[in-house]
Design a protein around this motif. Structure first.
Motif, PDB file in Angstrom:
ATOM      1  N   LEU A 193       0.855  -1.191   0.000  1.00  0.00           N
ATOM      2  CA  LEU A 193       0.000   0.000   0.000  1.00  0.00           C
ATOM      3  C   LEU A 193       0.889   1.238   0.000  1.00  0.00           C
ATOM      4  CD1 LEU A 193      -2.894   1.082   0.115  1.00  0.00           C
ATOM      5  CD2 LEU A 193      -2.737   1.013   2.612  1.00  0.00           C
ATOM      6  N   ALA A 194       0.896   1.949  -1.139  1.00  0.00           N
ATOM      7  CA  ALA A 194       1.732   3.142  -1.292  1.00  0.00           C
ATOM      8  C   ALA A 194       0.896   4.398  -1.412  1.00  0.00           C
ATOM      9  CB  ALA A 194       2.625   2.991  -2.525  1.00  0.00           C
ATOM     10  N   ALA A 195      -0.358   4.320  -1.022  1.00  0.00           N
ATOM     11  CA  ALA A 195      -1.255   5.467  -1.104  1.00  0.00           C
ATOM     12  C   ALA A 195      -2.324   5.333  -0.041  1.00  0.00           C
ATOM     13  CB  ALA A 195      -1.904   5.543  -2.494  1.00  0.00           C
ATOM     14  N   SER A 196      -2.844   6.456   0.403  1.00  0.00           N
ATOM     15  CA  SER A 196      -3.928   6.434   1.371  1.00  0.00           C
ATOM     16  C   SER A 196      -5.227   6.035   0.690  1.00  0.00           C
ATOM     17  CB  SER A 196      -4.082   7.817   2.013  1.00  0.00           C
ATOM     18  OG  SER A 196      -5.221   7.854   2.841  1.00  0.00           O
ATOM     19  N   LEU A 197      -6.022   5.223   1.365  1.00  0.00           N
ATOM     20  CA  LEU A 197      -7.340   4.849   0.850  1.00  0.00           C
ATOM     21  C   LEU A 197      -8.403   5.846   1.300  1.00  0.00           C
ATOM     22  CD1 LEU A 197      -7.314   0.981   1.364  1.00  0.00           C
ATOM     23  CD2 LEU A 197      -6.572   2.323  -0.617  1.00  0.00           C
ATOM     24  N   VAL A 198      -7.980   6.841   2.105  1.00  0.00           N
ATOM     25  CA  VAL A 198      -8.899   7.877   2.582  1.00  0.00           C
ATOM     26  C   VAL A 198      -8.815   9.068   1.632  1.00  0.00           C
ATOM     27  CG1 VAL A 198      -9.460   9.417   4.507  1.00  0.00           C
ATOM     28  CG2 VAL A 198      -8.546   7.124   4.951  1.00  0.00           C
ATOM     29  N   ALA A 199      -9.945   9.619   1.252  1.00  0.00           N
ATOM     30  CA  ALA A 199      -9.973  10.768   0.341  1.00  0.00           C
ATOM     31  C   ALA A 199      -9.215  11.940   0.955  1.00  0.00           C
ATOM     32  CB  ALA A 199     -11.409  11.172   0.046  1.00  0.00           C
ATOM     33  N   ALA A 200      -8.431  12.633   0.120  1.00  0.00           N
ATOM     34  CA  ALA A 200      -7.647  13.776   0.588  1.00  0.00           C
ATOM     35  C   ALA A 200      -8.561  14.907   1.029  1.00  0.00           C
ATOM     36  CB  ALA A 200      -6.721  14.251  -0.523  1.00  0.00           C
ATOM     37  N   GLY A 201      -8.183  15.588   2.098  1.00  0.00           N
ATOM     38  CA  GLY A 201      -8.954  16.722   2.586  1.00  0.00           C
ATOM     39  C   GLY A 201      -8.509  18.011   1.930  1.00  0.00           C
ATOM     40  N   ALA A 202      -8.621  19.091   2.670  1.00  0.00           N
ATOM     41  CA  ALA A 202      -8.212  20.397   2.158  1.00  0.00           C
ATOM     42  C   ALA A 202      -6.719  20.392   1.878  1.00  0.00           C
ATOM     43  CB  ALA A 202      -8.561  21.479   3.169  1.00  0.00           C
ATOM     44  N   PRO A 203      -6.262  21.197   0.906  1.00  0.00           N
ATOM     45  CA  PRO A 203      -4.829  21.208   0.601  1.00  0.00           C
ATOM     46  C   PRO A 203      -4.003  21.718   1.775  1.00  0.00           C
ATOM     47  CG  PRO A 203      -5.951  23.036  -0.484  1.00  0.00           C
ATOM     48  CD  PRO A 203      -7.017  22.140   0.073  1.00  0.00           C
ATOM     49  N   ALA A 204      -2.850  21.118   1.973  1.00  0.00           N
ATOM     50  CA  ALA A 204      -1.936  21.573   3.018  1.00  0.00           C
ATOM     51  C   ALA A 204      -1.005  22.649   2.484  1.00  0.00           C
ATOM     52  CB  ALA A 204      -1.120  20.401   3.559  1.00  0.00           C
ATOM     53  N   ILE A 205      -0.661  22.511   1.205  1.00  0.00           N
ATOM     54  CA  ILE A 205       0.260  23.450   0.569  1.00  0.00           C
ATOM     55  C   ILE A 205      -0.344  23.924  -0.746  1.00  0.00           C
ATOM     56  CG2 ILE A 205       2.533  23.728  -0.499  1.00  0.00           C
ATOM     57  CD1 ILE A 205       2.664  23.527   2.491  1.00  0.00           C
ATOM     58  N   VAL A 206      -0.254  25.223  -0.992  1.00  0.00           N
ATOM     59  CA  VAL A 206      -0.628  25.790  -2.284  1.00  0.00           C
ATOM     60  C   VAL A 206       0.618  26.443  -2.869  1.00  0.00           C
ATOM     61  CG1 VAL A 206      -2.043  27.488  -3.489  1.00  0.00           C
ATOM     62  CG2 VAL A 206      -3.019  26.169  -1.606  1.00  0.00           C
ATOM     63  N   LEU A 207       0.964  26.067  -4.090  1.00  0.00           N
ATOM     64  CA  LEU A 207       2.118  26.639  -4.781  1.00  0.00           C
ATOM     65  C   LEU A 207       1.633  27.601  -5.858  1.00  0.00           C
ATOM     66  CD1 LEU A 207       4.354  23.473  -5.267  1.00  0.00           C
ATOM     67  CD2 LEU A 207       4.574  25.240  -3.518  1.00  0.00           C
ATOM     68  N   ALA A 208       2.216  28.782  -5.867  1.00  0.00           N
ATOM     69  CA  ALA A 208       1.906  29.784  -6.884  1.00  0.00           C
ATOM     70  C   ALA A 208       3.159  30.019  -7.710  1.00  0.00           C
ATOM     71  CB  ALA A 208       1.441  31.089  -6.244  1.00  0.00           C
ATOM     72  N   THR A 209       3.078  29.766  -8.997  1.00  0.00           N
ATOM     73  CA  THR A 209       4.220  29.977  -9.897  1.00  0.00           C
ATOM     74  C   THR A 209       3.967  31.197 -10.760  1.00  0.00           C
ATOM     75  OG1 THR A 209       4.753  27.617  -9.970  1.00  0.00           O
ATOM     76  CG2 THR A 209       5.609  28.986 -11.754  1.00  0.00           C
ATOM     77  N   LEU A 210       4.917  32.112 -10.752  1.00  0.00           N
ATOM     78  CA  LEU A 210       4.861  33.313 -11.575  1.00  0.00           C
ATOM     79  C   LEU A 210       6.009  33.294 -12.564  1.00  0.00           C
ATOM     80  CD1 LEU A 210       4.276  36.038  -8.824  1.00  0.00           C
ATOM     81  CD2 LEU A 210       2.616  35.387 -10.566  1.00  0.00           C
ATOM     82  N   VAL A 211       5.727  33.567 -13.827  1.00  0.00           N
ATOM     83  CA  VAL A 211       6.767  33.822 -14.817  1.00  0.00           C
ATOM     84  C   VAL A 211       6.682  35.303 -15.134  1.00  0.00           C
ATOM     85  CG1 VAL A 211       7.634  33.302 -17.119  1.00  0.00           C
ATOM     86  CG2 VAL A 211       6.602  31.487 -15.737  1.00  0.00           C
ATOM     87  N   VAL A 212       7.770  36.030 -14.875  1.00  0.00           N
ATOM     88  CA  VAL A 212       7.749  37.486 -15.017  1.00  0.00           C
ATOM     89  C   VAL A 212       8.904  37.958 -15.889  1.00  0.00           C
ATOM     90  CG1 VAL A 212       6.656  37.792 -12.764  1.00  0.00           C
ATOM     91  CG2 VAL A 212       9.144  37.876 -12.923  1.00  0.00           C
ATOM     92  N   ASP A 213       8.716  39.085 -16.527  1.00  0.00           N
ATOM     93  CA  ASP A 213       9.783  39.790 -17.236  1.00  0.00           C
ATOM     94  C   ASP A 213      10.188  40.972 -16.375  1.00  0.00           C
ATOM     95  OD1 ASP A 213       9.966  38.171 -19.465  1.00  0.00           O
ATOM     96  OD2 ASP A 213       8.485  39.285 -20.617  1.00  0.00           O
ATOM     97  N   GLU A 214      11.384  40.908 -15.787  1.00  0.00           N
ATOM     98  CA  GLU A 214      11.827  41.967 -14.887  1.00  0.00           C
ATOM     99  C   GLU A 214      13.355  42.016 -14.829  1.00  0.00           C
ATOM    100  OE1 GLU A 214      12.511  44.864 -13.222  1.00  0.00           O
ATOM    101  OE2 GLU A 214      10.333  44.621 -13.112  1.00  0.00           O
ATOM    102  N   PRO A 215      13.986  43.003 -15.523  1.00  0.00           N
ATOM    103  CA  PRO A 215      15.454  43.097 -15.528  1.00  0.00           C
ATOM    104  C   PRO A 215      16.063  43.241 -14.137  1.00  0.00           C
ATOM    105  CG  PRO A 215      14.499  44.479 -17.256  1.00  0.00           C
ATOM    106  CD  PRO A 215      13.364  43.988 -16.410  1.00  0.00           C
ATOM    107  N   ALA A 216      15.318  43.827 -13.191  1.00  0.00           N
ATOM    108  CA  ALA A 216      15.872  44.028 -11.852  1.00  0.00           C
ATOM    109  C   ALA A 216      16.160  42.704 -11.143  1.00  0.00           C
ATOM    110  CB  ALA A 216      14.907  44.869 -11.013  1.00  0.00           C
ATOM    111  N   LEU A 217      15.574  41.608 -11.630  1.00  0.00           N
ATOM    112  CA  LEU A 217      15.817  40.302 -11.014  1.00  0.00           C
ATOM    113  C   LEU A 217      17.028  39.589 -11.599  1.00  0.00           C
ATOM    114  CD1 LEU A 217      12.176  38.889 -10.678  1.00  0.00           C
ATOM    115  CD2 LEU A 217      13.582  39.987  -8.927  1.00  0.00           C
ATOM    116  N   ASP A 218      17.620  40.151 -12.650  1.00  0.00           N
ATOM    117  CA  ASP A 218      18.769  39.497 -13.285  1.00  0.00           C
ATOM    118  C   ASP A 218      19.919  39.304 -12.306  1.00  0.00           C
ATOM    119  OD1 ASP A 218      17.242  39.587 -15.548  1.00  0.00           O
ATOM    120  OD2 ASP A 218      18.428  41.137 -16.562  1.00  0.00           O
ATOM    121  N   ALA A 219      20.037  40.211 -11.348  1.00  0.00           N
ATOM    122  CA  ALA A 219      21.144  40.150 -10.385  1.00  0.00           C
ATOM    123  C   ALA A 219      20.853  39.215  -9.224  1.00  0.00           C
ATOM    124  CB  ALA A 219      21.440  41.547  -9.848  1.00  0.00           C
ATOM    125  N   ALA A 220      19.703  38.536  -9.229  1.00  0.00           N
ATOM    126  CA  ALA A 220      19.302  37.620  -8.146  1.00  0.00           C
ATOM    127  C   ALA A 220      19.496  38.289  -6.788  1.00  0.00           C
ATOM    128  CB  ALA A 220      20.090  36.324  -8.220  1.00  0.00           C
TER     129      ALA A 220
END
Length: 426
Positions: A265-292
């Protein structure tokens, strides 16, 4: 030929199915969704194939790297940019993350870079660790309790918690020391203090960073494992949710039953609840970030009284991974922010995009205009539902039993697959 059924097609299930097939078993893998990989997933944002889940792995004991080599990805193991991450203090100041720690636990509490984060008095309290006996709290397996006892609250909340929340998506009070930092308690006992134990482990570790990735994205590991399963004759059934298992029978939701000599058994048989983590990915054009301006990203120590900044961590992916930077247009950057699912899971995509843009600008010290956003994507992940109830004759694997992180999950699978194959041979 002895047979096995593996329930769950995340990384744990894929590795187990591969190991058992290599050991000569007739293996069937059942996955409830329409794709393999679980939290190691991809999404396409602004024409870029990016990780929607795990984007790196811990290099300790070479567990993940060894697997990558076995599936033909040895040449694609990538080190991140060595400039490292920053930490945003609860007071709102940004500092480079202290360089001589493990999971944020400092090797020298009174080092200048530690004092910058926790203040002089917080660092002085941390230094008291070296005046304690090595056996004090040595039996404590809870990471939060161990650090709090040895080094105090400020080191725990201002240094260790931001790191574990960024890496494991959990507070130190929810983590097992022996899982996330193997050997640390033993090193503390042998050297006489937690800080000396941290230094001894750092000195004994191979040269290089504590994490690595895969060129093209961690999802490449899933694709390589899937190719191996096909090559080794594993039967993979997608869209096959399971309702019950026992030592020899698996019952699917549609009522179909399958029998095998071994059930995993490599997975839970119980339905997943509310998300624990939400990931937001942004792709932006911004020269000021070139210098990290904040290195490879920022870990956040939240202040309970300040709700303006909601992100738990930010990864500046194009600054972290040279292979990704080489694939984007000039001045284009990929930013990934993680949020607590209890709050972020309730907001719309438009609201999350606005919040992520605001938080990214604050963490990176750069004004990011709405016009700079090329694309946005959202991903949600549930936490493990806890350690599953034991089922006689059924082997349980995955985050619920091994702890979080690819290194912990894969190491546990390798132990269990070896045990099962020995039982078959006997």
């Amino acid at each position: 030929m002895p047979s096995a059924i593996v329930v769950g097609g995340g990384i744990a299930g894929l590795v187990m199915a591969r190991d058992l097939a290599l050991g000569g078993l007739d293996v069937t893998l059942l996955e409830a969704s329409d794709h393999l990989g679980g939290k190691v997933a991809r999404h396409t944002v602004a024409g870029l194939d990016l990780d929607a889940g795990a984007e790196s792995f811990a290099t300790r004991r070479n567990t993940v790297a060894d697997l990558a080599r076995q599936v033909g990805l040895g040449a694609d193991i990538a080190r991140p940019n060595p400039q490292g991450a920053w930490l945003q203090s609860a007071e709102g100041r940004a500092h480079p993350l202290p360089s001589t720690g493990i999971l944020g636990i400092p090797g020298t509490a009174l080092a200048a870079d530690v004092i910058e984060v926790v203040g002089f008095w917080g660092a002085l309290r941390g230094q008291l660790d070296e005046l304690m006996f090595g056996f004090a709290a040595s039996k404590e397996r809870n990471l939060g309790k161990l650090v709090r006892r040895r080094m105090g609250r400020r080191v725990l909340e201002q240094l260790v918690a931001p790191v574990t929340l960024g890496i494991h998506s959990r507070h130190p009070d929810e983590l097992d020391v022996d899982v996330v930092a193997p050997g640390l308690r033993a090193a503390m006992l042998s050297t006489g203090s937690l800080s000396h134990g941290v230094r001894s482990l750092r000195e004994a570790a191979p040269a290089g960073t504590a994490v690595s990735g895969i060129v093209g994205g961690m999802f490449g590991l899933v694709e390589a494992l899937a190719r191996d399963l096909e090559r080794f004759g594993v039967t993979v059934r997608l869209d096959s949710p399971v309702s019950a298992v026992n030592a020899s029978t698996v019952t699917l939701v549609d009522g179909d039953t399958l029998e095998a000599d071994t059930v995993v058994l490599a997975a839970s048989l119980v339905a997943a609840g509310a998300p624990a983590i939400v990931l937001a990915t942004l792709v932006v054009d911004e020269p000021a970030l070139d210098a990290a301006p904040r290195g490879t990203g920022v870990l956040v120590a939240h202040s309970p009284s300040d709700s303006r900044l909601q992100a738990k961590a930010l990864t500046h992916a194009t600054a972290k991974w040279d292979w990704l930077s080489a694939r984007v247009l000039p001045h284009r950057h990929v930013l990934r922010l993680s949020y607590d699912g209890a709050t972020a899971g309730k907001v719309t995509d438009a609201q999350l995009r606005e919040r992520a843009l605001c938080d990214a600008g604050a963490l990176l010290g750069v004004t990011l205009a709405e016009a700079s956003v090329v694309a946005f994507a959202r991903a949600e992940w549930s936490a493990p539902s806890g350690r599953p109830e034991p089922i006689e004759g059924v082997t349980a694997i995955g985050e619920g039993v091994s702890g979080t992180g690819l290194a912990a999950v894969i190491a546990y699978v390798r132990l269990e697959s070896g045990r099962l194959l020995q039982e078959v041979e006997a």
